[in-house]
Each structure stands twice: as C-alpha cells, then as structure tokens.
Design an enzyme around this catalytic site. Structure first.
Site, PDB file in Angstrom:
ATOM      1  CE  LYS A  58      43.430  -0.420  12.275  1.00 43.77           C
ATOM      2  NZ  LYS A  58      43.226  -0.935  10.927  1.00 43.77           N
ATOM      3  CD  GLN A 101      44.910  -3.606   9.037  1.00 40.62           C
ATOM      4  OE1 GLN A 101      44.024  -3.326   9.838  1.00 40.62           O
ATOM      5  NE2 GLN A 101      45.761  -2.690   8.610  1.00 40.62           N
ATOM      6  CG  ASP A 124      38.445   0.120   7.952  1.00 37.40           C
ATOM      7  OD1 ASP A 124      38.933   1.099   8.533  1.00 37.40           O
ATOM      8  OD2 ASP A 124      39.086  -0.894   7.652  1.00 37.40           O
TER       9      ASP A 124
HETATM   10  N1  GUN Z   1      45.686  -0.640   6.251  1.00 40.17           N
HETATM   11  C1  GUN Z   1      46.297   0.522   6.533  1.00 40.17           C
HETATM   12  N2  GUN Z   1      45.432   1.373   7.111  1.00 40.17           N
HETATM   13  C2  GUN Z   1      44.244   0.738   7.191  1.00 40.17           C
HETATM   14  C3  GUN Z   1      42.947   1.115   7.664  1.00 40.17           C
HETATM   15  O1  GUN Z   1      42.690   2.219   8.142  1.00 40.17           O
HETATM   16  N3  GUN Z   1      41.982   0.160   7.543  1.00 40.17           N
HETATM   17  C4  GUN Z   1      42.217  -1.066   7.007  1.00 40.17           C
HETATM   18  N4  GUN Z   1      41.205  -1.929   6.923  1.00 40.17           N
HETATM   19  N5  GUN Z   1      43.396  -1.435   6.544  1.00 40.17           N
HETATM   20  C5  GUN Z   1      44.408  -0.529   6.641  1.00 40.17           C
END
Ligand code: GUN
Length: 287
Positions: A58, A101, A124
């Site tokens: 990311k 996350q 998100d």
């Molecule tokens: N953990 C695995 N995929 C994601 C995601 O798309 N967003 C977040 N916040 N955590 C994750």
C-alpha cells in the site's frame, strides 16, 4: 492476457496488474491536478506477517502516485489509545484518509476502533456509515477488494447484471460487502460459507464464482461449469510460494480466471488510492 497451451488460446487470464495500470493512468492525471499534498495514515498493531506485506504494498502504491503515506505501527496498544489517535487524525486537516490494518490483536475492540474513523476519511469503507450506504445502494466508500473485483470485471467487459454469482466466504472485509455491491449491480448473488451444504450445487450453477476463503485447492474442476468465470481472492503461502483457493485443474476448464499472484491483489491495493481520491473530493465537497 491469455493462457496458451502450444499455440492454442485456452483460458483468459484476468490480469489485475494490467487493469490496475490502466486505471492508475487516469487516477494519476486527476491527482496531479490537485495542488495540495494528499496524505493518508495507516495504523497497524502487532506482528501479523501478511499485514506487513499488505502495508508495504500500500505504501509503495501511494508513493507511485504522490500520495504520502504515514505508517503508525504499535507493538502493543489499547482500544482507548487507538480511539484517541483516530479522533486526532479525524480533526487533522492535513490527513485525507485513515486505514486501520486488520486483523487487530484480540485485546482491541475492532468495531469501536473502526467506527471512530470519520466516514469521509474511511478509505477502507468499513465504518457503519459507509456500510449502511452500501446496504441502501447510496453512494459511499466501497471496501477495496469488493470494488477492485467489480472494476476488474467491468474492465474485462464481463457482464454482472442478471448473472448468477456465487461468492464463497462471508467475511466483513470481502464476502459481505461484495454480496451487497453485486446485488446493487443487479446480479443474482448466492453467498456460501463454512456451513453451506452441497457447495458444488452452488458453484455448478454460477456464471461467476468468487472465492475468498484462504483454503488452497478448495475449488476443483468437478465443481464448476465449463463457461464459468473465476475470481480467486485467496492468498495462501505454501513453502514460500503464493497460491490462491483454486485448484490448478480449474484453469483448463473455466472461461476466465484471475491469477494468484497478479489478480485481485493489485486491484485491492489500487482501490486504496481510488478511495483516497474519493475521500479527498468528499471533504472538499466536490461530489
Ligand atoms: N487486511 C487484509 N486486507 C485488508 C484490507 O483490505 N483492509 C484492511 N484494513 N485490512 C486488511
């Protein structure tokens, strides 16, 4: 992109890298027109190995389009500390987006933490307010994997309306939002899970099968119909190699499939950027 056997075209590979690159060109032009610096904050807690890789990807993706990504990592923390931090970030005019996350360690109340994020900064799309918008088919921020899969289908001109789509997996992060997002696009959606009886019955009838479980080789060729389109969301690490939830035997039988790696993964990361721009526009009242 096609999967060749000899010189014969076999199954179409739905490349997330190709789709992401194309969508990113447009997004980059829009971002370059913005004079201010766009900054997001990614918050992580604990030592989840997969999360470390996702966050690295990311950050790299943000840097590639000049979005600044501030990563705040805590070895240990509490629900209250995270709530206080997010409350400050909500007020900070220099922060466009906030992403916590997942998974968070068990001592932390995930729902409370996520729902502290201002819905206009929720890149998100996981706050109650954005989920409610998705539920009632109003414009809001859509969770990254669901949005990435829809963008990938649309980029490849795969029709969604009226199609039988079977989703396997009902997580808050993928299966549930995807069910709603595809319903909103007029698909006939079946959501399967660990307690579903006769999974094959549901996969056989599907035009599109989306698998987000995290079990290698879960879907085998006997379970699908010949012209089906397969979206593999699984990321499994076996002896250092990454594979999805789809058995290799499916590749020769289906019409099209997302590779792992290089399918849904790059799309999910791309949508963090796309949602950041949407949040920026929302905060500037441009939408
Ligand atoms: N953990 C695995 N995929 C994601 C995601 O798309 N967003 C977040 N916040 N955590 C994750």
């Amino acid at each position: 992109m096609y999967n060749y056997i000899g010189d014969k075209i076999m199954t179409k590979l739905l490349s997330g890298i190709e789709c992401r690159n194309k969508l990113k060109e447009k997004l980059t032009k829009k971002i370059n027109k913005i004079k201010e610096k766009i900054t997001i904050t990614v918050i992580s807690v604990g030592n989840d190995e997969a999360s470390k890789i996702y966050i690295k990807n990311k950050i790299k993706e943000c840097q590639s389009v000049n979005i600044e990504c501030q990563h705040l990592h805590f070895e240990k923390t509490t629900t209250n500390e995270l709530i206080n931090l997010i409350t400050k970030l909500n007020k900070d005019k220099n922060i466009t987006g906030i992403l916590v996350q997942l998974p968070l360690p068990k001592n932390i109340e995930e729902n409370k933490v996520i729902n502290t994020i201002d819905y206009k900064k929720d890149i998100d799309g996981l706050t109650k307010s954005n989920i409610a918008k998705l539920y009632s088919n109003q414009k809001g921020i859509i969770p990254c994997t669901a949005k990435g899969i829809i963008d990938l289908l649309e980029y490849n001109k795969i029709e969604i309306e009226g199609k039988n789509i079977t989703i396997i997996g009902r997580s808050n992060l993928v299966g549930k939002p995807l069910t709603l997002a595809l319903l909103n696009k007029n698909a006939t959606v079946t959501t399967c899970h660990s307690k579903t009886k006769d999974l094959k019955k549901h996969t056989k009838k599907a035009d599109i099968i989306i698998v987000a479980v995290g079990k290698p080789n879960l879907i085998k060729k006997e379970m699908i119909s010949k012209n089906s389109i397969i979206i593999d969301v699984g990321i499994n690490r076996i002896n250092g190699k990454i594979s999805g939830d789809i058995d290799k035997s499916v590749y020769k039988k289906c019409k099209a499939i997302t590779p792992v790696p290089g399918g849904v993964g790059p799309m999910t990361v791309y949508e963090v950027l796309s949602n950041t721009l949407e949040c920026y526009e929302l905060q500037k009242n441009k939408k």
